[in-house]
Write a protein that holds these residues in place. Sequence first.
Motif, PDB file in Angstrom:
ATOM      1  N   PRO A  41       0.787  -1.238   0.000  1.00 25.55           N
ATOM      2  CA  PRO A  41       0.000   0.000   0.000  1.00 25.55           C
ATOM      3  C   PRO A  41       0.821   1.292   0.000  1.00 25.55           C
ATOM      4  O   PRO A  41       2.041   1.299   0.193  1.00 25.55           O
ATOM      5  N   GLU A  42       0.096   2.377  -0.178  1.00 24.99           N
ATOM      6  CA  GLU A  42       0.661   3.718  -0.021  1.00 24.99           C
ATOM      7  C   GLU A  42       1.169   3.914   1.402  1.00 24.99           C
ATOM      8  O   GLU A  42       0.522   3.494   2.366  1.00 24.99           O
ATOM      9  N   TYR A  43       2.322   4.549   1.514  1.00 27.11           N
ATOM     10  CA  TYR A  43       2.928   4.932   2.797  1.00 27.11           C
ATOM     11  C   TYR A  43       3.160   3.759   3.749  1.00 27.11           C
ATOM     12  O   TYR A  43       3.448   3.976   4.929  1.00 27.11           O
ATOM     13  N   GLY A  44       3.085   2.524   3.253  1.00 24.78           N
ATOM     14  CA  GLY A  44       3.438   1.397   4.101  1.00 24.78           C
ATOM     15  C   GLY A  44       4.893   1.429   4.532  1.00 24.78           C
ATOM     16  O   GLY A  44       5.278   0.802   5.526  1.00 24.78           O
ATOM     17  N   ALA A  45       5.722   2.174   3.806  1.00 22.72           N
ATOM     18  CA  ALA A  45       7.135   2.288   4.147  1.00 22.72           C
ATOM     19  C   ALA A  45       7.391   3.200   5.337  1.00 22.72           C
ATOM     20  O   ALA A  45       8.532   3.295   5.800  1.00 22.72           O
ATOM     21  N   MET A  46       6.363   3.840   5.869  1.00 20.42           N
ATOM     22  CA  MET A  46       6.581   4.741   7.004  1.00 20.42           C
ATOM     23  C   MET A  46       7.115   3.999   8.224  1.00 20.42           C
ATOM     24  O   MET A  46       7.734   4.606   9.101  1.00 20.42           O
ATOM     25  N   VAL A  71      15.174   4.230   1.748  1.00 19.14           N
ATOM     26  CA  VAL A  71      14.569   3.706   0.528  1.00 19.14           C
ATOM     27  C   VAL A  71      15.560   2.934  -0.345  1.00 19.14           C
ATOM     28  O   VAL A  71      15.216   1.863  -0.868  1.00 19.14           O
ATOM     29  N   PRO A  72      16.797   3.404  -0.547  1.00 19.99           N
ATOM     30  CA  PRO A  72      17.715   2.597  -1.363  1.00 19.99           C
ATOM     31  C   PRO A  72      17.938   1.191  -0.812  1.00 19.99           C
ATOM     32  O   PRO A  72      17.985   0.214  -1.587  1.00 19.99           O
ATOM     33  N   GLU A  73      18.047   1.054   0.513  1.00 21.96           N
ATOM     34  CA  GLU A  73      18.194  -0.276   1.106  1.00 21.96           C
ATOM     35  C   GLU A  73      16.932  -1.109   0.909  1.00 21.96           C
ATOM     36  O   GLU A  73      16.999  -2.312   0.613  1.00 21.96           O
ATOM     37  N   ALA A  74      15.783  -0.463   1.088  1.00 26.34           N
ATOM     38  CA  ALA A  74      14.513  -1.165   0.895  1.00 26.34           C
ATOM     39  C   ALA A  74      14.368  -1.615  -0.557  1.00 26.34           C
ATOM     40  O   ALA A  74      13.876  -2.719  -0.829  1.00 26.34           O
TER      41      ALA A  74
END
Length: 292
Positions: A41-46, A71-74
């Motif tokens: 989903p959206e903003y799940g990376a928070m 983000v680069p690691e993810a």
Amino acid sequence: MKIATAAYNMDFLDDWAAYEAKLERWVSDAAGEGADLLVFPEYGAMELATLAGRDVAMDLQGSIRAVSERVPEADALHAKLAERYGVHILAASAPVQTGEGLPVNRARFFAPGGAMAAIDKQIMTRFEREEWGVRGGDPLAVFDTALGRIGVLICYDSEFPLLARALSEAELLLVPSCTEALAGYWRVRIGSMARALEQQCIVAMSSTVDTSDWSYAVDTNCGAGGVFGPPDRGFPSTGVIAEGKLNAPGWTFAEVDLSAVAEVRRDGVVLNRTHWAEQSGRDGRAPVTLLK
């Protein structure tokens, strides 16, 4: 193909290894069910902001910086998992600093062969504009993949028909969402179903769910996974191919055949996509006529 679309609950992460283990568990679970395409989903990376501590995660601008740095690691992790499990993955979107001032809301799409593409949200909600300071990003694109032609509309973008029209060559639209209330979930779901009707395509919607007391931005979440199509020949009469249970974390799965999209576009009971251009000349502002 088989689509897995997430109702994703974000966690407070103790360390990077915890994130790696969580993401691999989600991917392996979906792949184990035979999924070819996974939609986060959206903003799940928070949840990545928690790796910098609770104080940073609770701070709007601090959380943006903390997530953007990870983000680069993810991305490397998603690419590895896409290859390992032989799946396409739409990663959960994240606020990303691009070096051009305000951050963008960016999802990333990974193919099992190693290709990756970034997709930015186009139109910001009031919260993103007025409090968070997130801007619209790079233009939309249609991705020609081994699964078919795929486009992405991030959350609020799904509520604007001209954006979906820009992706009219896509057979499948992915709509990652993050909504705090039931009304928000239904706005995005109704938008997704309307876009499936207008463009005679399949739309897969993912959601964030559950509470995150470590974040001001994504503290409350409401949603479910769902896959929708045009209510026409070759599809369910309701337009609902699959829907998950509201606010229940996990995957919702749907088997879809994109040849059904080609057929309904060719010979549907109605031909919305074909007849779209007939609005031109009829779509000017209508005069207000007094009627007593």
